[in-house]
Design an enzyme around this catalytic site. Structure first.
Site, PDB file in Angstrom:
ATOM      1  N   SER A 186      -0.151   6.847  48.081  1.00 56.00           N
ATOM      2  CA  SER A 186      -0.276   5.397  48.193  1.00 56.00           C
ATOM      3  C   SER A 186       1.035   4.817  48.692  1.00 56.00           C
ATOM      4  CB  SER A 186      -0.640   4.801  46.835  1.00 56.00           C
ATOM      5  OG  SER A 186       0.434   4.065  46.300  1.00 56.00           O
ATOM      6  N   LYS A 187       0.897   3.763  49.501  1.00 52.55           N
ATOM      7  CA  LYS A 187       2.127   3.261  50.114  1.00 52.55           C
ATOM      8  C   LYS A 187       3.008   2.552  49.092  1.00 52.55           C
ATOM      9  CE  LYS A 187      -0.264  -0.636  52.216  1.00 52.55           C
ATOM     10  NZ  LYS A 187      -0.828  -1.075  53.483  1.00 52.55           N
ATOM     11  N   ARG A 188       2.430   2.174  47.970  1.00 54.69           N
ATOM     12  CA  ARG A 188       3.250   1.521  46.949  1.00 54.69           C
ATOM     13  C   ARG A 188       4.054   2.544  46.157  1.00 54.69           C
ATOM     14  NH1 ARG A 188      -1.158  -0.495  46.010  1.00 54.69           N
ATOM     15  NH2 ARG A 188      -1.554  -1.699  47.872  1.00 54.69           N
ATOM     16  N   ARG A 189       3.504   3.734  45.979  1.00 55.17           N
ATOM     17  CA  ARG A 189       4.136   4.703  45.093  1.00 55.17           C
ATOM     18  C   ARG A 189       4.854   5.823  45.863  1.00 55.17           C
ATOM     19  NH1 ARG A 189      -0.492   6.324  42.187  1.00 55.17           N
ATOM     20  NH2 ARG A 189      -0.867   7.441  44.109  1.00 55.17           N
TER      21      ARG A 189
END
Ligand code: GLU
Length: 469
Positions: free
Chosen positions: A234-237
């Site tokens: 995920s691009k957030r993590r």
């Protein structure tokens, strides 16, 4: 029939490594089949699209070898809104779709909160088009939809379990599912190779192909890419942006080789293989459908191997963006006129064996180009213990007396200075290294001193000595 594949990213963020993997698989498949690779930017989500993301996709593709000008497109999905609407209209006129004015609350009031999907309430109400009325596809009540998938065999979906899904919203705008099908159809796409995330959409899309009277493509849903906890990247993590890897100094060849190993392996017990071998050996039907682990540590090691395999001249050239700070790369701490290409060329072979990503070149060579070394205070505290002042004094005197300023003589000299104090070479080196380079680790010390030169080395040793008073 000419094979036509497409890569269809949505420009809603940085370019994801999973997307890059799918793009490469499409690219190779097209090449193997003598086919055409089409790039289509799916930019219909106006709220989330940004032109710079499109540019990022184009330049990242270019970087991994899918060069602008060597494929068809880019086409922009937003230019085909008329075709999407016309297809929705055709489905309506042919009785394959109907208007519906139910709100979500209406549906839930009838079916209860547990049931998912639409209950078909408006199927036979014969509603005319109108503001706020969605257009729903009338899915067949019977039979099954068999998806021919090169990676997954023939996933089969019972039609009665597929809800009457929306194909155009209340404001008349067609949804992604339909736009994607209409574009694939009008672009003559024969094989849809894309990420597993889209598999649940596929039976619905295949029903749309059938309803629009065109033979559906062959599908290939390649595995989702996961992190070490088996979570979808995920691009957030996770670090997912291809551009971030590029700017950190991953080599395009290493990156694309690694990406192709996500779910597939070349013959023999090999992982690092020339691109030409991958282009020849890759087979979609050999792709493993299970989630593919994106192992950043392994990629790093991989990249180090690729760096070491470069001819030195290519390595010097490859480092240039980090030495000069080009484009989106963080500029080095020195001024452009402080950089000395000859000094860099002299230490490059030493650095080449020590770094895993090209950006690591900067802390390894900054001592050569900065007027004063960047002193790491923790390193200083560690190296400048009791006896350091005395050792530096003796090293300064001995180095001043050296006739030839070369690595071998420097080493012999410091060895002797250390021995007089009962110190092994490693211990004797530490204060000298920190005084000259600011760090406890780095390139081989004596070669570094040779390249740095007598005057600058002695100036730094004296400055360190002053600081120790
Ligand atoms: N635009 C979609 C995405 O970026 C791709 C859909 C497809 O490949 O069919 O996920």
């Amino acid at each position: 029939m000419t094979v036509r594949v497409r890569f269809a990213p949505s420009p809603t963020g940085m370019f994801h490594v999973g997307g890059a993997r799918s793009a490469l698989q499409n690219w190779i498949f097209a090449k193997q089949q003598g086919g055409v690779f089409v790039l289509r930017i799916e930019d219909t989500d106006a709220a989330r699209n940004r032109p710079e993301w499109t540019e990022g996709i184009l330049s990242a593709l270019d970087w991994i070898g899918i060069a602008r000008g060597s494929y068809e497109g880019p086409y922009f999905q937003s230019s085909y809104a008329g075709e999407h609407r016309a297809a929705a209209q055709r489905l309506y006129e042919g009785g394959r779709a109907y208007y519906c004015d139910c709100t979500r609350e209406d549906v839930q009031a009838r079916t209860g909160p547990q049931q998912r999907g639409y209950d078909g309430f408006c199927r036979d109400r014969g509603l005319e088009p109108g503001e706020g009325r969605a257009l729903r596809f009338r899915t067949p009540d019977e039979g099954e939809t068999v998806v021919v998938d090169l990676v997954r065999g023939e996933p089969t979906f019972e039609n009665k379990l597929i809800e009457d899904f929306v194909i155009a919203r209340g404001d008349g705008s067609p949804v992604f599912l339909l736009a994607n099908v209409v574009d694939d159809m009008s672009m003559g796409i024969t094989h849809v190779i894309r990420a597993e995330e889209h598999l649940p959409n596929t039976p619905k899309q295949q029903l749309l192909w059938d309803a629009l009277g065109v033979k559906p493509p062959v599908w290939a849903h390649v595995p989702v890419v996961v992190n070490e906890k088996r979570q979808k990247l995920s691009k957030r993590r996770d670090k997912v942006a291809l551009e971030a890897y590029r700017d950190e100094g991953y080599l395009a060849d290493a990156m694309r080789n690694y990406l192709m190993l996500l779910g597939w392996a070349p013959s023999g017990d090999r992982e690092i293989v020339p691109w030409s071998v991958i282009e020849e050996e890759f087979r979609l039907d050999e792709v493993n459908p299970s989630p593919a682990f994106f192992d950043e540590k392994k990629l790093r090691a991989f990249n180090g191997d690729y760096i070491r395999a470069l001819p030195v001249a290519d390595f010097v050239e490859a480092c240039r963006p980090w030495l000069t700070g080009t484009g989106t790369i963080v500029p080095p701490p020195w001024q452009p006129d402080e950089f000395d290409p000859a000094a860099f060329a002299a230490v490059a072979p030493l650095a080449q064996t020590r770094i895993a990503v090209l950006s690591e070149i900067v802390p390894n060579v900054d001592f050569l180009f900065l007027a004063d070394p960047l002193i790491d205070e923790a390193a200083w505290a560690k190296a400048m213990k009791e006896g350091a002042a005395d050792l530096l004094d003796a090293a300064i005197v001995a180095f001043e007396a050296l006739e030839s300023w070369d690595a071998e003589s420097l080493k012999a000299t410091l060895e002797a200075v250390g021995a007089e104090r009962g110190l092994k070479l490693g211990k004797a080196q530490a204060p000298v290294r920190v005084a000259v380079t600011g760090r406890t680790v780095g390139l081989p010390l004596f070669e570094s001193l040779e390249v740095l030169g007598r005057d600058r080395t002695l100036t730094r040793l004296r400055a360190a000595r002053v600081r120790l008073v």
